[in-house]
Design an enzyme around this catalytic site. Sequence first.
Site: not given
Length: 428
Positions: A233, A227, A224, A217, A60
Amino acid sequence: MTQPTANSESSNTTFNHTTSSLNAFATRLLDWFAKNGRHDLPWQQHQTDTPNPYIVWLSEVMLQQTQVTTVLPYFARFMDTFPTVQDLAAAEWDLVAEHWAGLGYYARARNLHKGAKQLVEVIEETGEFPQTLAGWEAISGVGPSTAGAIMAMGLHRYGVICDGNVKRVLTRWAANDGDITKSTTTKELWALAERLTPTENSGLFAQAMMDMGATLCIRRKPACLLCPLQADCLAHAEGRETDYPVKAKKQPKPSKFSDALLIESADGKILWLQRPDNGIWGGLWSLPLQFVEKVDGKANSKATGKTADKKSVTSADKPSKVASDVRSHEKIYEAEFTTAEQIINEWLIKNELVTQSVSKSLLDDAPIKHSLTHFHWYLTPRKLTVDSAQILELNEKLASAEIDFKWLTEQTAQDNLGLPRAMIKILE
C-alpha cells in the site's frame, strides 16, 4: 463491459504497482475475507447457489451513503412487508414512504418504487430479472457501481464495483492523488477496479472490497496493521493514509430558516401536507413550512404587531427573523415554498392570523437544526389553533388546488404517514 483476465491492463491507464502486486491483490483480499470478513448480513448472497438479485438491489440502494448499522432495521422491515419485487411494485407510495421515513436521501425511495415497477415489467416480458449490466443500469436509480454489485453478488456473474468505500481503498493502495470529484480520477479508479477484479468470484471480491472499506480502511484511524494489502500500500509506505482520497475542499453549507406551522383543530388534529414528488422530501408528509428571512434587529423590530404591515404572520415574538410574504420576496418565496404553502401563507395574511411559539421558555424555543446535502435547515415550530369555520375555508382552498392533505393527531401521523426525520424532531 469486457471481462478482464487476471493479467489484463488498460492501455490508457498507468498503474502504480508491479504486475505481480496487481495480480496478487485479489488473492490476498479473498483470503482475508474468508477468515475475517462479514458473512452474516441478511442481504449477502455469496453463500448460496441460488442468489436473489432483488435482495441485493434493495440493500445496495439503501446502503448508498448510509451505514450498515442504520440500514439493518429498515432492510428487515422492507423484507417483512415487501418480500418480493412484485410486492414492492404493487404497494401504494404512502406505505413505501412510511417504511423509508428516517433513512434520508428520499429520492432513493422514489427511485426504488419506480424501479420495482420497471423490474416487474422486465420479469413479465422475459421471465427473469435483467441479466446484463446495461439491463440493470436502465432501472431507475441504478448507477454503474450498483449495477456491478447486483451482477456480481445478486446473479453470481461478472461485475465490478467502485463505490465510495472502494475508491478509498484504491486511492490509498495506489497513492492516487487525483481529486475524486473529477471525472479523470473516476475513470482511473474504475480502470484499476476492473484490473483488480477477478473474472471468477467477482461477487466474493465485491463483498470483500466493501468489507475492507467499511471495517479496516476506514476514513479515520485505518487499521493498517490488520490489512492484507499493507505490504504494498503506497499510502501506508508514505505514512499518509488519511491524506487519501483527495477531495476538493467543500464550501461551507449555507443556512436556511423556516417556521414549521402546527395548524391545529380544537380536537388536537394537525394539518399535514404531502410534499411534491420532486424536491426535498418528495412524496413524504410535512407540516406547512414558511420561509424566514434573516434581518437585523432594527428592521425586525417593526414586525411586532399583528401582521407587521402584512409581511410577517408568524414572528410576533421572534426578534431575529421575519416570515416572508410572496409580494415582498417573490423569487425567494417561489424557490422555498410549495403551492400548498403559498396558499396557506396567503390565507394567514388575509385573515390576519398570527402563529405563536410552541414552548413557554426562551431556552426551549431554539430552532431545530436539520442538515441536508446542500444546506443546513433551521426549523422553528409555531402553533396556531383554528376553529371549524377556518378549517372548512382552508380545506376548500387546498382541495380546489388538488393538494393532498390530512388532519391527524401527532401520534396518528407518526404511525401512519411517511414523515421525514426533521418532522419527527419537531414532534419530539
